[in-house]
Design a protein around this motif. Structure first.
Motif, mmCIF file in Angstrom:
data_model
loop_
_atom_site.group_PDB
_atom_site.id
_atom_site.type_symbol
_atom_site.label_atom_id
_atom_site.label_comp_id
_atom_site.label_asym_id
_atom_site.label_seq_id
_atom_site.Cartn_x
_atom_site.Cartn_y
_atom_site.Cartn_z
ATOM 1 N N UNK A 99 5.149 109.361 21.136
ATOM 2 C CA UNK A 99 5.419 109.045 19.740
ATOM 3 C C UNK A 99 4.314 109.601 18.848
ATOM 4 N N UNK A 100 4.712 110.001 17.646
ATOM 5 C CA UNK A 100 3.759 110.498 16.653
ATOM 6 C C UNK A 100 3.616 109.428 15.579
ATOM 7 N N UNK A 101 2.443 108.807 15.525
ATOM 8 C CA UNK A 101 2.188 107.690 14.613
ATOM 9 C C UNK A 101 0.846 107.924 13.919
ATOM 10 N N UNK A 102 0.487 107.029 13.013
ATOM 11 C CA UNK A 102 -0.771 107.170 12.271
ATOM 12 C C UNK A 102 -1.678 105.989 12.560
ATOM 13 N N UNK A 103 -2.951 106.255 12.663
ATOM 14 C CA UNK A 103 -3.914 105.166 12.791
ATOM 15 C C UNK A 103 -4.011 104.414 11.456
ATOM 16 N N UNK A 104 -4.131 103.093 11.542
ATOM 17 C CA UNK A 104 -4.285 102.293 10.332
ATOM 18 C C UNK A 104 -4.600 100.856 10.684
ATOM 19 N N UNK A 105 -5.297 100.174 9.789
ATOM 20 C CA UNK A 105 -5.553 98.748 9.961
ATOM 21 C C UNK A 105 -4.291 97.969 9.586
ATOM 22 N N UNK A 106 -4.102 96.785 10.177
ATOM 23 C CA UNK A 106 -2.901 95.997 9.890
ATOM 24 C C UNK A 106 -3.286 94.572 9.522
ATOM 25 N N UNK A 107 -2.694 94.064 8.447
ATOM 26 C CA UNK A 107 -2.876 92.676 8.019
ATOM 27 C C UNK A 107 -1.494 92.058 7.887
ATOM 28 N N UNK A 108 -1.156 91.140 8.787
ATOM 29 C CA UNK A 108 0.157 90.494 8.747
ATOM 30 C C UNK A 108 0.024 89.115 9.378
ATOM 31 N N UNK A 109 -0.187 88.066 8.573
ATOM 32 C CA UNK A 109 -0.382 86.724 9.130
ATOM 33 C C UNK A 109 0.743 86.287 10.062
ATOM 34 N N UNK A 110 1.966 86.748 9.823
ATOM 35 C CA UNK A 110 3.082 86.361 10.680
ATOM 36 C C UNK A 110 3.219 87.254 11.909
ATOM 37 N N UNK A 111 2.377 88.301 11.988
ATOM 38 C CA UNK A 111 2.420 89.179 13.152
ATOM 39 C C UNK A 111 1.011 89.431 13.685
ATOM 40 N N UNK A 112 0.394 90.546 13.265
ATOM 41 C CA UNK A 112 -0.876 90.946 13.856
ATOM 42 C C UNK A 112 -1.973 91.156 12.821
ATOM 43 N N UNK A 113 -3.189 90.905 13.257
ATOM 44 C CA UNK A 113 -4.360 91.503 12.619
ATOM 45 C C UNK A 113 -4.819 92.592 13.574
ATOM 46 N N UNK A 131 2.257 102.425 13.054
ATOM 47 C CA UNK A 131 0.824 102.200 12.888
ATOM 48 C C UNK A 131 0.188 101.976 14.255
ATOM 49 N N UNK A 132 -0.794 102.813 14.589
ATOM 50 C CA UNK A 132 -1.562 102.663 15.822
ATOM 51 C C UNK A 132 -2.872 101.967 15.495
ATOM 52 N N UNK A 133 -3.186 100.929 16.248
ATOM 53 C CA UNK A 133 -4.424 100.182 16.026
ATOM 54 C C UNK A 133 -4.672 99.315 17.249
ATOM 55 N N UNK A 134 -5.772 98.613 17.242
ATOM 56 C CA UNK A 134 -6.104 97.675 18.310
ATOM 57 C C UNK A 134 -5.866 96.268 17.776
ATOM 58 N N UNK A 135 -4.869 95.572 18.320
ATOM 59 C CA UNK A 135 -4.547 94.224 17.860
ATOM 60 C C UNK A 135 -5.653 93.259 18.289
ATOM 61 N N UNK A 136 -6.252 92.597 17.326
ATOM 62 C CA UNK A 136 -7.346 91.670 17.621
ATOM 63 C C UNK A 136 -6.900 90.213 17.563
ATOM 64 N N UNK A 137 -5.770 89.948 16.927
ATOM 65 C CA UNK A 137 -5.252 88.586 16.835
ATOM 66 C C UNK A 137 -3.769 88.668 16.502
ATOM 67 N N UNK A 138 -3.045 87.573 16.774
ATOM 68 C CA UNK A 138 -1.618 87.573 16.489
ATOM 69 C C UNK A 138 -1.132 86.161 16.234
#
Length: 373
Positions: A99-113, A131-138
């Protein structure tokens, strides 16, 4: 440098810095077969036109940055089982897919940080828009994130491929702000939190204004890149729709305030064509999300946004939000959102507010929508 297939060979772009590692050539057929994400749609258009001359930059010294495009392999399916394509189709994912995706930070209280990692190690697909990132919380009620293995940053003759370089629009400087005082009316849609009904409120408002005969443009200032809201605004009757991804940002979480500010200014400017009567703007998440909070506190917001429709999920949130916006000098024209699904919640809100509480679907009525002007 890892060579992924026998067809790949060292690619040495003419403008690539001599001190940097050289990417490995990526065969056009392999690049075509990769499932491409909505966030990478402008890059994907270039690949469709000419898939030659791309490579993958990998290795332990490569540090990805937000907005850089990565080719990754799906390792294990989790929360996100489909990838939104450049045109909004939900592509089913299978282990082994590239898959071709983009790196980015994610803020979603109902899903992932999630945050952009410091290397090309194992990561996650944290948003269906790509969005490619490292999920630190969910959120405890959702599945673990879909696991991906980055294979390398996409590179061409000019270096690593970043969304900003391929964006359809450019950020404008602050000098564009004075011209906005004579433009169309601007209505913002802000909410208490994620899933408070902001997008439905914005879509209903666009529908009502368009049905009244007005030319309506729409935009999304902050959030996570996805096609659902922009496509929904078009379906509601918006003549033109832009969001932060059109300026090359996969998400706005952790984006510097001056850039978030520039996105707001640029959106309003680009959408304020001479024939446009109203611009409707949505801000993602809630009042206390860091980027949204800073933007609402910035005097620029009250200068360019004439009034706000506030989406809330309950009477207490509605009362607190209206009060906070008043402190910021932002006039609230009405309260709507999820709370309007419950007659009792609407009654509670009306008992403590001095602004109209309007059923979300009623905003699609021309007389209701135009009353907010």
């Amino acid at each position: 440098m890892t060579v992924s297939t026998e067809q790949d060979r060292t690619l040495v772009p003419p403008t690539w810095p001599e001190a940097a590692p050289s990417p490995t050539r990526l065969s056009p057929d392999r690049l075509r077969r990769a499932k491409k994400a909505y966030t990478t749609r402008f890059v994907a258009a270039g690949i469709d036109a000419s898939p030659e001359g791309y490579g993958l930059l990998d290795g332990p010294d490569v540090t990805p940055q937000p907005g850089e495009v990565v080719l990754a392999r799906v390792e294990a399916i989790g929360m996100h089982k489909r990838l939104e394509s450049p045109v909004g189709r939900r592509q089913t994912l299978f282990p082994g897919d590239e898959i071709l995706v983009a790196y980015g930070h994610r803020y979603a209280p109902d899903q992932f940080e999630a945050v952009v990692p410091g290397d090309l190690g194992p990561a996650h697909l944290v948003a269906a828009g790509g969005i490619a990132a490292l999920a630190t919380d969910k959120h405890r009620d959702i599945e673990d994130a879909t696991a991906i293995r980055p294979l390398g940053l996409l590179a061409d003759a000019h270096g690593v491929v970043a969304l900003r370089r391929h964006a359809s629009r450019a950020l404008l400087p602050d000098t564009a702000a004075p011209a906005l005082t004579t433009g169309p009316a601007v209505i913002g849609v802000v909410g208490t939190s994620m899933n408070s009904g902001k997008s439905t409120t914005a879509g209903s408002l666009i529908r009502g204004l368009a049905r009244s005969g007005l030319r309506v443009a729409a935009g999304k200032v902050t959030g996570t890149g996805a096609g659902g809201d922009p496509h929904g605004f078009v379906d509601a009757g918006a003549s033109e729709v832009l969001d932060f991804t059109d300026f090359g940002f996969p998400t706005t979480f952790r984006l510097a305030h001056d850039e978030v500010r520039a996105v707001l200014l640029s959106l309003v400017t680009h959408l304020s064509d001479p024939g446009t009567d109203v611009v409707v703007l949505e801000l993602a998440d809630g009042l206390y999300q860091e980027e949204t909070a800073r933007l609402l506190a910035d005097p620029l917001f009250a200068r360019v946004v004439d009034r706000v429709v506030f989406a809330a999920d309950g009477a207490a949130g509605a009362a607190g939000g209206v009060a906070l916006l008043a402190e910021r000098g932002v006039p609230v024209g009405a309260v709507s959102g999820v709370l309007t699904s419950a007659p009792l919640a609407m009654r509670e809100a009306r008992s403590v507010l001095d602004v109209p509480v309007i059923d979300t679907l009623s905003l699609a009525e021309p007389d209701v929508a135009t009353a907010l002007l």
